[in-house]
Every structure is written in C-alpha cells, then in structure tokens.
Design a protein around this motif. Sequence first.
Motif, mmCIF file in Angstrom:
data_model
loop_
_atom_site.group_PDB
_atom_site.id
_atom_site.type_symbol
_atom_site.label_atom_id
_atom_site.label_comp_id
_atom_site.label_asym_id
_atom_site.label_seq_id
_atom_site.Cartn_x
_atom_site.Cartn_y
_atom_site.Cartn_z
ATOM 1 N N HIS A 183 -45.230 -7.204 -16.432
ATOM 2 C CA HIS A 183 -46.500 -7.451 -15.755
ATOM 3 C C HIS A 183 -46.505 -6.646 -14.462
ATOM 4 C CE1 HIS A 183 -44.253 -10.173 -13.228
ATOM 5 N NE2 HIS A 183 -44.041 -11.031 -14.199
ATOM 6 N N LYS A 186 -46.995 -19.086 -8.909
ATOM 7 C CA LYS A 186 -45.617 -19.319 -8.459
ATOM 8 C C LYS A 186 -45.262 -18.343 -7.351
ATOM 9 C CE LYS A 186 -42.966 -17.068 -12.233
ATOM 10 N NZ LYS A 186 -41.763 -17.202 -13.045
ATOM 11 N N ARG A 240 -52.028 -18.038 -24.630
ATOM 12 C CA ARG A 240 -52.284 -16.620 -24.862
ATOM 13 C C ARG A 240 -53.046 -16.454 -26.168
ATOM 14 N NH1 ARG A 240 -46.478 -14.191 -22.503
ATOM 15 N NH2 ARG A 240 -46.593 -15.526 -20.671
ATOM 16 N N GLN A 300 -47.680 -17.223 -13.295
ATOM 17 C CA GLN A 300 -47.109 -16.124 -12.515
ATOM 18 C C GLN A 300 -47.658 -15.993 -11.093
ATOM 19 O OE1 GLN A 300 -44.524 -14.285 -13.472
ATOM 20 N NE2 GLN A 300 -44.528 -13.295 -11.479
ATOM 21 N N ARG A 340 -39.957 -9.531 -7.695
ATOM 22 C CA ARG A 340 -41.353 -9.125 -7.576
ATOM 23 C C ARG A 340 -41.576 -8.197 -6.392
ATOM 24 N NH1 ARG A 340 -41.339 -12.070 -12.261
ATOM 25 N NH2 ARG A 340 -40.939 -14.257 -11.827
ATOM 26 N N SER A 374 -49.521 -17.600 -17.909
ATOM 27 C CA SER A 374 -48.316 -18.143 -17.267
ATOM 28 C C SER A 374 -48.721 -18.450 -15.834
ATOM 29 C CB SER A 374 -47.168 -17.133 -17.296
ATOM 30 O OG SER A 374 -47.231 -16.291 -16.157
ATOM 31 N N GLU A 397 -50.475 -11.037 -18.521
ATOM 32 C CA GLU A 397 -49.144 -11.083 -19.146
ATOM 33 C C GLU A 397 -49.220 -10.321 -20.455
ATOM 34 O OE1 GLU A 397 -46.376 -12.479 -17.842
ATOM 35 O OE2 GLU A 397 -47.130 -13.860 -16.326
HETATM 36 N N1 ASP Z 1 -44.568 -14.843 -16.085
HETATM 37 C C1 ASP Z 1 -43.585 -14.135 -16.838
HETATM 38 C C2 ASP Z 1 -43.821 -14.343 -18.325
HETATM 39 O O1 ASP Z 1 -44.463 -15.305 -18.721
HETATM 40 C C3 ASP Z 1 -42.181 -14.576 -16.552
HETATM 41 C C4 ASP Z 1 -41.698 -14.116 -15.222
HETATM 42 O O2 ASP Z 1 -41.827 -12.919 -14.930
HETATM 43 O O3 ASP Z 1 -41.164 -14.972 -14.491
HETATM 44 O O4 ASP Z 1 -43.330 -13.574 -19.113
#
Ligand code: ASP
Length: 463
Positions: free
Chosen positions: A325, A200, A219, A197, A367, A195, A173
């Motif tokens: 990302h 999910k 972070r 990411q 995505r 995150s 991230e």
């Molecule tokens: N994981 C991403 C972030 O923390 C958020 C996302 O793209 O849903 O910025």
Amino acid sequence: MKRIYIKELANNVGQEVMISGWVDVRRDHGKLIFIDLRDMSGKVQMVALPNHTEAHALANTVRPEWVVQVNGKVNARPERMVKKDELNGAVELEILSITVLNEAQTPPIDVREDGRIIHEDIRLKYRYLDLRRPRLQNNIRMRDKIISFFREYMHKYDFVEIETPMMMKGTPEGSREYLVPSRLEPGKFYALPQSPQQFKQLCMVAGFEKYFQIARCMRDEDLRGDRQPEFTQLDYEMSFVNQEDVLSFTEPMFIELVQKLFPEKTISQIPFPRITYKESIEKYGSDKPDMRKDKNNPNELAFAWIVDFPMFEKTSDGNIQAAHHPFCSIKDEDVEKFMKGEDLFNIRANSYDLVLNGYELSSGSIRIHKSDMQKKVFELLKVSEEEQQRKFAHMLEAFKYGAPPHGGFAPGIDRIAMILLGEPNIREVIAFPKTGEGKDLMMDAPSSVSPKQLQDLGIKIIS
Ligand code: ASP
C-alpha cells in the motif's frame, strides 16, 4: 434444582442432578432406553429404566436434536464398562424424569459426523445446525482461544485495543471497496474498511504508541479461491520501531501461540528463516514459499519471513501501483533513487510478510511518517494533487503535527486458525462464512431492497 454442565457429572457420582441439552442419539433396547445427551461441555450416556415408568415412557418418544431437561442420578459404571479416554466414560446418568423443552424436526443434515461429504451449500444454508457438529464446535472454540491468546499477549505488552470506524472513506489495500450509501447526503457514500490502516497510523500520531484491534476487513474482490469478502486480522501498530523491532516482537508471539494451544505441532526452524523477496522469487518461484521438510506431516509448521518487498509494481495494463500500500517507507539504500523517481520497480520498501506452509499469513511495513515523503509516493503513483487532497488530506496533514516513526503488521486470523486446525479452507473456521461467490446462503444475502429504501437513498437501479 440448579442445572449443572455435563462435564461436571463425574464430580457428582451418587448425587441427583439436573442437566439440559440436545438428544444426540437414542438407542432403544426394549427395557433399557439409552440416550446420549449433549451440551456445550460434552456428552453423557443416560439410561431410562422401566421402573421409572413415566420417564421411561417419555424417553421412548424423544428423538435426536430434541431439547430436554433431565433429572437423574449419577452412577459409576461397572469397572468393565468404563471407557477410559471418553469424557464421562466412567459414569452414566440414570434418568429419573425428563422435561421436553422443545421438539425438533428431523434435521436436513447429519450433525454428528464430520460433515465433509455433505454438499457445502446445504451445510451453509443450515449453518446453525452444521455448527452443532463436534468438528465445527471445536474449530470455533479454538478460534476463540487463538483470539484470546492474541488479546492477552497484546495487553501484556501494553498495547491498547482501539475500535476504528467501519464506515469511512476507504483505504487503498489493492481491492475494490464496498460502499454504503448515505441517506442524509444522497449521492455520497461511505466505504467499508479494507483494513484499519489509516486509522492505526493516525492512532500513532495521536500518541497511543501501541495499538491493536481484532479487526474486520472488507474487500470486494473477485472471489478467487479461498477468500471471503470479510475477514479478520490481528491488526497492530507500534511507534518508534524499525523493522527488526516488529519482527522480533511478532516471532515469539507465534511460537508461544503454537506451544500453548497446539503443543502437538512442531515448528521446523527457530528463529524463522528470513528471505528477501528477490531470493524467494528466484529460489522458490513464489513470495510465499512452502518451507516444510515433510509436506505430508500434518504437524509441521514452517514459518518464514519474506523481507524487502518492492515498493511499486506494474499492473496488468502497464500502469504503476503500490505493491503493498502507499504508506510503506522506502529502504534507506533506495531513497536516493526514490527521490529522483528512477528505476521505480527496483525500489524496495521496508515491508515484510510472514508466511506459513506456503500461505501468506500477514503483511506489514514501517510506514512513511513525513508529509513530503508521502506526497512523493502519491506523485510517483500518478495520484494528482487534487486526488491526494480529496482522498488523503487528513494523512498528509496529520504527518505535519509531530508524527512519530511507526510500523506494524496484520496477521490474518482466519488463515492462522485454518492452518493450525488442519482445515482445507477458511470457511471451516468462520462461524457464518459466505460462499466462494460471496453469498450468505442462510440469510440469502445479498438481497434486493424495497423501492422505498432505494428512494430514501436517492438510488435508481439501472440494470
Ligand atoms: N493494512 C495492511 C494489510 O491489510 C497490513 C499492514 O500493513 O499492517 O495488508
């Protein structure tokens, strides 16, 4: 006798009751001793009369922040003494007996005022006392209300809350990762999530379709300005959606949040304006423009969507990196350039931000859900085949087994709470925050560990 809460006193006029809490202030008027008592539900004025000899003598000894249990009679105040806008402004507790549950030393900081003039380092060192002040009690309780609102909203729309691991292999991230050494495999490390990411997205592959989590993210950034090494996001992801679906799910949620919990606030523009990244930079010189009409109005909320972010950006040393990302999909119009690997810095992603009063509240994107597209992004980012396999084999493989199109968002809870509560920084809405330098002054973390612990982990400190 069963303890009742201070907020319930007004329903018990004429009754004998028992309450417990902290002494807020004590005012000694000789014959009459007044004590304000505080519990989690509010405050009440109590009075010790000289005819209850024992209670009166004890009332004389108690000091602010002592913890006491009081039996007393709830009396209505005479008409002219009623304070209309105060909780318990119409009642008073006549003290019949007091039990001291614990004494307190004089606190090193005042806990009744808003605390803004006290040096923050001292507030953070004694955070458990600092949190007693009404402003922080309110902030932390409102934060809970905000989180409950989101949770209920998500459940109402059939999202499922899934806890994802805190010890993992790292998610890019854009920041450095915190690492946790493995004892069982010396020399190997877990990373703490920047995150959830990847998880999910994998929940989408797993067929949950609507995931959310009140997620803690870590972070290891050089702590510029108002950042915390750990913070909280309302993280969500949905399958079979496009950008419009995510935006039109999210927008009413924020409107309802404001209307329900902060009815005194007004939202400047509904629907929220949508601005492309390019326009925003050209017109406002920023990708988080402050769109308020009156910046002095503490109750104005100016939300705006910023869309069409670039997929790639140049690093300060001239290299290429993902602007958000590497899992963002590419806008249809730009796929051709992307496949050819041309004009990289003008390729736009299906990614979007929500901004509020000049702050970035959230980022998200639709995505990539196909392995070859994901590989192409890594290739353009100059991630070697070997590194792709080492770091992201699980994603590339998962996308081969029927990954649905999907996308999501992750609003930052700390910033939302900060702005809605009118606080100048996120530390005021986090129960136990770290300083700007990433220190926990109360526990004194980070701290050294014993040579034995290091040895177990196979770690030697070289500087
Ligand atoms: N994981 C991403 C972030 O923390 C958020 C996302 O793209 O849903 O910025």
